[in-house]
Write an enzyme that holds these catalytic residues in place. Structure first.
Site, PDB file in Angstrom:
ATOM      1  N   SER A 187       1.268  -4.558   3.824  1.00 23.60           N
ATOM      2  CA  SER A 187       2.481  -3.751   3.748  1.00 23.60           C
ATOM      3  C   SER A 187       3.376  -4.266   4.852  1.00 23.60           C
ATOM      4  O   SER A 187       2.973  -5.144   5.624  1.00 23.60           O
ATOM      5  CB  SER A 187       2.154  -2.260   3.959  1.00 23.60           C
ATOM      6  N   ARG A 188       4.596  -3.699   4.978  1.00 26.16           N
ATOM      7  CA  ARG A 188       5.483  -4.207   6.025  1.00 26.16           C
ATOM      8  C   ARG A 188       4.999  -3.807   7.419  1.00 26.16           C
ATOM      9  O   ARG A 188       5.398  -4.403   8.405  1.00 26.16           O
ATOM     10  CB  ARG A 188       6.911  -3.744   5.754  1.00 26.16           C
ATOM     11  N   ARG A 204       6.363  -5.198 -10.968  1.00 26.99           N
ATOM     12  CA  ARG A 204       7.450  -5.696 -11.803  1.00 26.99           C
ATOM     13  C   ARG A 204       7.246  -7.195 -11.960  1.00 26.99           C
ATOM     14  O   ARG A 204       6.707  -7.850 -11.055  1.00 26.99           O
ATOM     15  CB  ARG A 204       8.822  -5.460 -11.141  1.00 26.99           C
ATOM     16  N   ILE A 227       1.016   4.017  -5.314  1.00 27.06           N
ATOM     17  CA  ILE A 227       0.143   3.448  -6.342  1.00 27.06           C
ATOM     18  C   ILE A 227      -0.865   2.492  -5.712  1.00 27.06           C
ATOM     19  O   ILE A 227      -2.057   2.518  -6.063  1.00 27.06           O
ATOM     20  CB  ILE A 227       0.991   2.755  -7.442  1.00 27.06           C
ATOM     21  N   HIS A 269       3.576  -3.374 -20.594  1.00 26.20           N
ATOM     22  CA  HIS A 269       4.096  -2.386 -19.632  1.00 26.20           C
ATOM     23  C   HIS A 269       3.649  -0.960 -19.982  1.00 26.20           C
ATOM     24  O   HIS A 269       4.473  -0.089 -20.285  1.00 26.20           O
ATOM     25  CB  HIS A 269       5.636  -2.468 -19.562  1.00 26.20           C
ATOM     26  N   LEU A 288       0.856  -1.198   0.000  1.00 24.50           N
ATOM     27  CA  LEU A 288       0.000   0.000   0.000  1.00 24.50           C
ATOM     28  C   LEU A 288       0.893   1.251   0.000  1.00 24.50           C
ATOM     29  O   LEU A 288       0.887   2.042   0.941  1.00 24.50           O
ATOM     30  CB  LEU A 288      -0.938  -0.017   1.206  1.00 24.50           C
ATOM     31  N   GLY A 289       1.669   1.386  -1.081  1.00 26.11           N
ATOM     32  CA  GLY A 289       2.462   2.600  -1.289  1.00 26.11           C
ATOM     33  C   GLY A 289       1.611   3.618  -2.022  1.00 26.11           C
ATOM     34  O   GLY A 289       0.375   3.599  -1.933  1.00 26.11           O
ATOM     35  N   ILE A 348       0.861  -4.823 -11.656  1.00 23.31           N
ATOM     36  CA  ILE A 348       1.352  -3.606 -12.332  1.00 23.31           C
ATOM     37  C   ILE A 348       2.702  -3.196 -11.732  1.00 23.31           C
ATOM     38  O   ILE A 348       3.156  -2.073 -11.972  1.00 23.31           O
ATOM     39  CB  ILE A 348       0.354  -2.425 -12.245  1.00 23.31           C
ATOM     40  N   GLU A 379      11.024  -8.935 -19.665  1.00 25.76           N
ATOM     41  CA  GLU A 379      10.346  -8.154 -20.697  1.00 25.76           C
ATOM     42  C   GLU A 379      11.360  -7.268 -21.437  1.00 25.76           C
ATOM     43  O   GLU A 379      12.348  -6.864 -20.829  1.00 25.76           O
ATOM     44  CB  GLU A 379       9.230  -7.292 -20.072  1.00 25.76           C
TER      45      GLU A 379
END
Ligand code: NAP
Length: 315
Positions: free
Chosen positions: A175-176, A234, A156, A281, A153-154, A232, A263
């Protein structure tokens, strides 16, 4: 006054190159491996790099540029740059956060809905003339009101979760550590328990060695045969081999993927799967966002050259 030198690594459109050329004496390279071939005099005076490559920029390359003080990355992900090596050499690293979050979050939501509603198979069915001959397509799954889990939950991840509340979805996240969120959002301290609790799993963590295979075979198995994973972030953040096995065996319901290991060469197994929506991407690939990313990258470079604080530092 002579324009200062600027090393530009990677492909840029004219709308970025022109303003860079206006302010700097630009030398453009295809990738970091070409730094060694530069004239020694130029290598001694370059202080900044505008970086837009997925290839690794490590300490060895930084050491070839004796005056290097800044690597300004185009994009928010910076796993291609060895930030520990940069820190050890006193080299600043910047990226382009925030300006792309809305576009990436929009795309993640679109991918989730498209996959749940089986929009791509439906359009293929129509184009093949099967609607008229065979009747309606098989029914798909509902989105509104169902359970979604966000891995990371950053910036984006949060933008995605905020959008999905408008679809009356139950929001779960990992999240952490817990974040300040609406009180009905549920925190999970590991990705497996998150996956077990939801219908859709959206991956939005950073890439790089620390998050390699973060969404494991076990997490995909917990998501299950009706579950859909959206990535979305990596390609490296999901155990891709386990995901392919699970998709082929029907142990995972579907995947909507904007990013892949290796990719732009992607595993051809993906192309054979009806339950995969694969995109090249394109999370931030809109004109206004790409222009904003370029402007932020140049603003960081200008701040560095003028002795001001850089705007969006990573290191
Ligand atoms: P951000 O705000 O920095 O969020 C990063 C997320 O990754 C946070 O949730 C963070 O966890 C998590 N994270 C960082 N290090 C971790 C670790 N060692 N272990 C586990 N989790 C870790 O970044 P953002 O702006 O949201 O961007 C996220 C990523 O999206 C980027 O790094 C990039 O790879 C990807 N991206 C993709 C596209 C595309 O076109 N598809 C476009 C832009 C960005 P905490 O919540 O615990 O801090």
């Amino acid at each position: 006054m002579a324009r200062p030198p600027l090393l530009v690594i990677g492909r840029y459109p004219d709308w970025d190159l022109q303003p860079m050329r206006q302010d700097f004496d630009v030398t453009q390279l295809a990738g970091p491996e070409e730094i060694a071939g530069l004239d020694a005099g130029l290598r001694g005076v370059v202080r900044a790099i505008a970086y837009r490559s997925q290839r690794r920029l490590g300490g060895a390359e930084m050491d070839l540029l004796q005056g290097l003080g800044l690597v300004a990355k185009f994009g928010v992900g910076f796993e291609a740059i060895d930030v520990a090596a940069a820190r050890a050499r006193g080299v600043r690293v910047t990226n382009t956060p925030d300006v792309l979050s809305d576009d990436v979050a929009d795309l993640a939501v679109a991918m989730l809905i498209a996959q749940a509603r089986r929009m791509l198979p439906a359009t293929r069915y129509l184009r093949a003339g099967r609607w008229a001959k065979e009747g309606p397509v098989p029914l798909a799954g509902t989105v509104s009101g169902r359970r979604v889990g966000i891995v990371g939950l950053g910036r984006i991840g949060r933008a995605i979760a905020d959008r999905l509340t408008a679809f009356k979805m139950e929001i779960h996240y990992h999240s952490r550590a817990p974040k300040p969120v609406p009180e009905d959002w549920r925190f999970h301290d590991d990705p497996v328990s998150l996956a077990a609790a939801v219908d859709f799993l959206v991956v939005a963590i950073v890439g790089g060695s620390e998050t390699e295979g973060y969404v494991s075979a076990q997490a995909l198995s917990a998501l299950g045969s009706e579950g859909i994973v959206v990535n979305i972030s990596r390609g490296s953040t999901i155990d891709e081999a386990a995901m392919l096995d699970a998709l082929e065996a029907g142990r995972l319901g579907g995947a909507a993927l904007d990013v892949f290991r290796g990719e732009p060469e992607i595993d051809p197994r993906f192309l054979k799967l009806e339950n995969v929506l694969a995109l090249p991407h394109i999370g931030s690939a809109t004109v206004s966002t790409r222009q904003a990313m370029g402007a932020l990258q140049r603003a960081n470079i200008a701040a560095f050259h003028e002795g001001r604080a850089v705007l969006t530092p990573v290191v």
